[in-house]
Design a protein around this motif. Structure first.
Motif, PDB file in Angstrom:
ATOM      1  N   ILE A  44       3.977  86.535 102.372  1.00 17.46           N
ATOM      2  CA  ILE A  44       3.198  85.550 102.552  1.00 17.46           C
ATOM      3  C   ILE A  44       3.797  84.184 102.515  1.00 17.46           C
ATOM      4  CG2 ILE A  44       0.884  84.541 102.450  1.00 17.46           C
ATOM      5  CD1 ILE A  44      -0.146  87.099 102.322  1.00 17.46           C
ATOM      6  N   THR A  45       4.414  83.986 101.300  1.00 15.08           N
ATOM      7  CA  THR A  45       5.039  82.704 100.989  1.00 15.08           C
ATOM      8  C   THR A  45       6.201  82.407 101.959  1.00 15.08           C
ATOM      9  OG1 THR A  45       4.296  82.932  98.447  1.00 15.08           O
ATOM     10  CG2 THR A  45       6.042  81.440  98.978  1.00 15.08           C
ATOM     11  N   THR A  46       7.001  83.588 102.142  1.00 14.27           N
ATOM     12  CA  THR A  46       8.254  83.079 102.917  1.00 14.27           C
ATOM     13  C   THR A  46       7.619  82.828 104.507  1.00 14.27           C
ATOM     14  OG1 THR A  46       8.290  85.469 103.188  1.00 14.27           O
ATOM     15  CG2 THR A  46       9.832  84.240 101.708  1.00 14.27           C
ATOM     16  N   THR A  47       6.642  83.574 104.944  1.00 15.14           N
ATOM     17  CA  THR A  47       5.911  83.150 106.121  1.00 15.14           C
ATOM     18  C   THR A  47       5.614  81.605 106.223  1.00 15.14           C
ATOM     19  OG1 THR A  47       5.402  85.461 106.543  1.00 15.14           O
ATOM     20  CG2 THR A  47       4.466  83.808 107.880  1.00 15.14           C
ATOM     21  N   ILE A  48       4.954  81.377 105.146  1.00 16.13           N
ATOM     22  CA  ILE A  48       4.516  79.616 105.239  1.00 16.13           C
ATOM     23  C   ILE A  48       5.641  78.858 105.256  1.00 16.13           C
ATOM     24  CG2 ILE A  48       3.595  78.252 103.552  1.00 16.13           C
ATOM     25  CD1 ILE A  48       1.546  80.421 102.874  1.00 16.13           C
ATOM     26  N   PHE A  49       6.950  79.336 104.438  1.00 20.21           N
ATOM     27  CA  PHE A  49       8.017  78.461 104.501  1.00 20.21           C
ATOM     28  C   PHE A  49       8.627  78.410 105.787  1.00 20.21           C
ATOM     29  CE2 PHE A  49       8.848  79.345  99.668  1.00 20.21           C
ATOM     30  CZ  PHE A  49       7.972  78.248  99.441  1.00 20.21           C
ATOM     31  N   VAL A  50       8.733  79.599 106.413  1.00 20.34           N
ATOM     32  CA  VAL A  50       9.100  79.537 107.840  1.00 20.34           C
ATOM     33  C   VAL A  50       8.355  78.690 108.803  1.00 20.34           C
ATOM     34  CG1 VAL A  50       9.744  80.781 109.844  1.00 20.34           C
ATOM     35  CG2 VAL A  50      10.505  81.492 107.635  1.00 20.34           C
ATOM     36  N   LEU A  51       7.043  78.822 108.692  1.00 16.99           N
ATOM     37  CA  LEU A  51       6.140  78.008 109.740  1.00 16.99           C
ATOM     38  C   LEU A  51       6.145  76.619 109.197  1.00 16.99           C
ATOM     39  CD1 LEU A  51       2.909  80.331 109.909  1.00 16.99           C
ATOM     40  CD2 LEU A  51       4.695  79.966 111.284  1.00 16.99           C
ATOM     41  N   MET A  52       6.419  76.015 107.935  1.00 12.96           N
ATOM     42  CA  MET A  52       6.544  74.771 107.693  1.00 12.96           C
ATOM     43  C   MET A  52       7.878  74.295 108.299  1.00 12.96           C
ATOM     44  SD  MET A  52       4.699  74.265 103.843  1.00 12.96           S
ATOM     45  CE  MET A  52       6.312  74.304 103.335  1.00 12.96           C
ATOM     46  N   THR A  54       9.604  75.116 110.845  1.00 13.42           N
ATOM     47  CA  THR A  54       9.994  75.035 112.228  1.00 13.42           C
ATOM     48  C   THR A  54       9.796  73.946 113.022  1.00 13.42           C
ATOM     49  OG1 THR A  54       9.460  77.542 112.210  1.00 13.42           O
ATOM     50  CG2 THR A  54       9.206  76.399 114.367  1.00 13.42           C
ATOM     51  N   PRO A  55       8.611  72.902 112.756  1.00 13.00           N
ATOM     52  CA  PRO A  55       8.504  71.670 113.431  1.00 13.00           C
ATOM     53  C   PRO A  55       9.619  70.768 112.663  1.00 13.00           C
ATOM     54  CG  PRO A  55       6.445  72.321 112.349  1.00 13.00           C
ATOM     55  CD  PRO A  55       7.277  73.332 112.195  1.00 13.00           C
ATOM     56  N   ARG A  56       9.912  70.857 111.511  1.00 13.17           N
ATOM     57  CA  ARG A  56      10.865  69.969 110.978  1.00 13.17           C
ATOM     58  C   ARG A  56      12.218  70.391 111.608  1.00 13.17           C
ATOM     59  NH1 ARG A  56       8.893  70.833 105.002  1.00 13.17           N
ATOM     60  NH2 ARG A  56       7.094  69.413 105.195  1.00 13.17           N
ATOM     61  N   LEU A  57      12.677  71.333 111.985  1.00 18.03           N
ATOM     62  CA  LEU A  57      13.792  71.728 112.710  1.00 18.03           C
ATOM     63  C   LEU A  57      13.937  71.282 113.986  1.00 18.03           C
ATOM     64  CD1 LEU A  57      16.480  73.268 112.084  1.00 18.03           C
ATOM     65  CD2 LEU A  57      15.454  75.315 113.219  1.00 18.03           C
ATOM     66  N   PHE A  59      12.449  68.551 115.381  1.00 14.04           N
ATOM     67  CA  PHE A  59      12.464  66.875 114.976  1.00 14.04           C
ATOM     68  C   PHE A  59      14.051  66.956 114.726  1.00 14.04           C
ATOM     69  CE2 PHE A  59       8.048  66.540 113.951  1.00 14.04           C
ATOM     70  CZ  PHE A  59       7.884  65.913 114.995  1.00 14.04           C
ATOM     71  N   PHE A  60      14.712  67.614 113.722  1.00 11.54           N
ATOM     72  CA  PHE A  60      16.101  67.206 113.581  1.00 11.54           C
ATOM     73  C   PHE A  60      16.903  67.469 114.669  1.00 11.54           C
ATOM     74  CE2 PHE A  60      20.201  69.451 112.255  1.00 11.54           C
ATOM     75  CZ  PHE A  60      20.775  68.448 111.466  1.00 11.54           C
ATOM     76  N   MET A  61      16.719  68.932 115.555  1.00 13.47           N
ATOM     77  CA  MET A  61      17.531  68.903 116.865  1.00 13.47           C
ATOM     78  C   MET A  61      17.186  67.791 117.627  1.00 13.47           C
ATOM     79  SD  MET A  61      19.078  71.572 116.641  1.00 13.47           S
ATOM     80  CE  MET A  61      19.469  73.244 115.638  1.00 13.47           C
ATOM     81  N   GLY A  62      15.920  67.406 117.962  1.00 16.58           N
ATOM     82  CA  GLY A  62      15.544  66.246 118.765  1.00 16.58           C
ATOM     83  C   GLY A  62      16.211  65.091 118.545  1.00 16.58           C
ATOM     84  N   GLY A  63      16.767  64.922 117.198  1.00 15.33           N
ATOM     85  CA  GLY A  63      17.487  63.700 116.728  1.00 15.33           C
ATOM     86  C   GLY A  63      18.837  63.509 117.409  1.00 15.33           C
ATOM     87  N   TRP A  64      19.288  64.905 117.955  1.00 13.49           N
ATOM     88  CA  TRP A  64      20.871  64.761 118.589  1.00 13.49           C
ATOM     89  C   TRP A  64      20.688  64.515 120.032  1.00 13.49           C
ATOM     90  CZ3 TRP A  64      22.227  70.697 117.012  1.00 13.49           C
ATOM     91  CH2 TRP A  64      22.324  70.642 115.530  1.00 13.49           C
ATOM     92  N   VAL A  65      19.611  64.250 120.683  1.00 12.39           N
ATOM     93  CA  VAL A  65      19.511  63.942 121.928  1.00 12.39           C
ATOM     94  C   VAL A  65      20.070  62.422 122.151  1.00 12.39           C
ATOM     95  CG1 VAL A  65      17.975  63.588 124.109  1.00 12.39           C
ATOM     96  CG2 VAL A  65      17.795  65.418 122.515  1.00 12.39           C
ATOM     97  N   VAL A  66      20.971  62.222 123.068  1.00  9.94           N
ATOM     98  CA  VAL A  66      21.296  60.721 123.463  1.00  9.94           C
ATOM     99  C   VAL A  66      20.600  60.230 124.776  1.00  9.94           C
ATOM    100  CG1 VAL A  66      23.392  59.364 123.893  1.00  9.94           C
ATOM    101  CG2 VAL A  66      23.444  61.323 122.020  1.00  9.94           C
ATOM    102  N   LYS A  67      19.995  59.241 124.517  1.00 15.18           N
ATOM    103  CA  LYS A  67      19.554  58.509 125.847  1.00 15.18           C
ATOM    104  C   LYS A  67      20.787  57.972 126.483  1.00 15.18           C
ATOM    105  CE  LYS A  67      16.038  55.601 127.369  1.00 15.18           C
ATOM    106  NZ  LYS A  67      14.958  54.623 127.115  1.00 15.18           N
ATOM    107  N   ARG A  68      20.900  58.229 127.864  1.00 13.36           N
ATOM    108  CA  ARG A  68      22.028  57.652 128.832  1.00 13.36           C
ATOM    109  C   ARG A  68      21.378  57.057 129.843  1.00 13.36           C
ATOM    110  NH1 ARG A  68      27.310  61.423 128.332  1.00 13.36           N
ATOM    111  NH2 ARG A  68      27.054  62.208 126.421  1.00 13.36           N
ATOM    112  N   MET A  69      21.972  55.654 130.402  1.00 12.37           N
ATOM    113  CA  MET A  69      21.211  55.017 131.187  1.00 12.37           C
ATOM    114  C   MET A  69      22.069  55.270 132.528  1.00 12.37           C
ATOM    115  SD  MET A  69      20.448  51.279 129.675  1.00 12.37           S
ATOM    116  CE  MET A  69      19.627  51.342 127.965  1.00 12.37           C
TER     117      MET A  69
END
Length: 69
Positions: A44-52, A54-57, A59-69
């Motif tokens: 149960i504890t490891t499941t909670i860690f994984v669920l916490m 997932t959203p942080r990961l 946001f981290f991956m979303g930071g790699w996106v580069v906006k191009r004009m």
């Protein structure tokens, strides 16, 4: 592209229905004598860690996106 998603969804639904209607046998499930409260609490504890994590990961991956004009 849309047809591929429909085919994959159909395969997933078919596999799910097979799992629902397949009878359980005693050979598939063998009771584990080592299962106790500590093991369940750790899962149960490891499941909670994984669920916490997932959203942080995402946001981290979303930071790699580069906006191009």
């Amino acid at each position: 592209m849309k047809k591929r998603w429909i085919i994959m969804m159909a395969i997933i639904v078919i596999i799910s229905l097979i799992g629902v209607f397949t009878p359980e046998t005693s050979e598939l499930w063998v009771a584990d004598e080592k299962m106790n409260a500590a093991n369940v609490a750790w899962m149960i504890t490891t499941t909670i860690f994984v669920l916490m994590m997932t959203p942080r990961l995402s946001f981290f991956m979303g930071g790699w996106v580069v906006k191009r004009m």
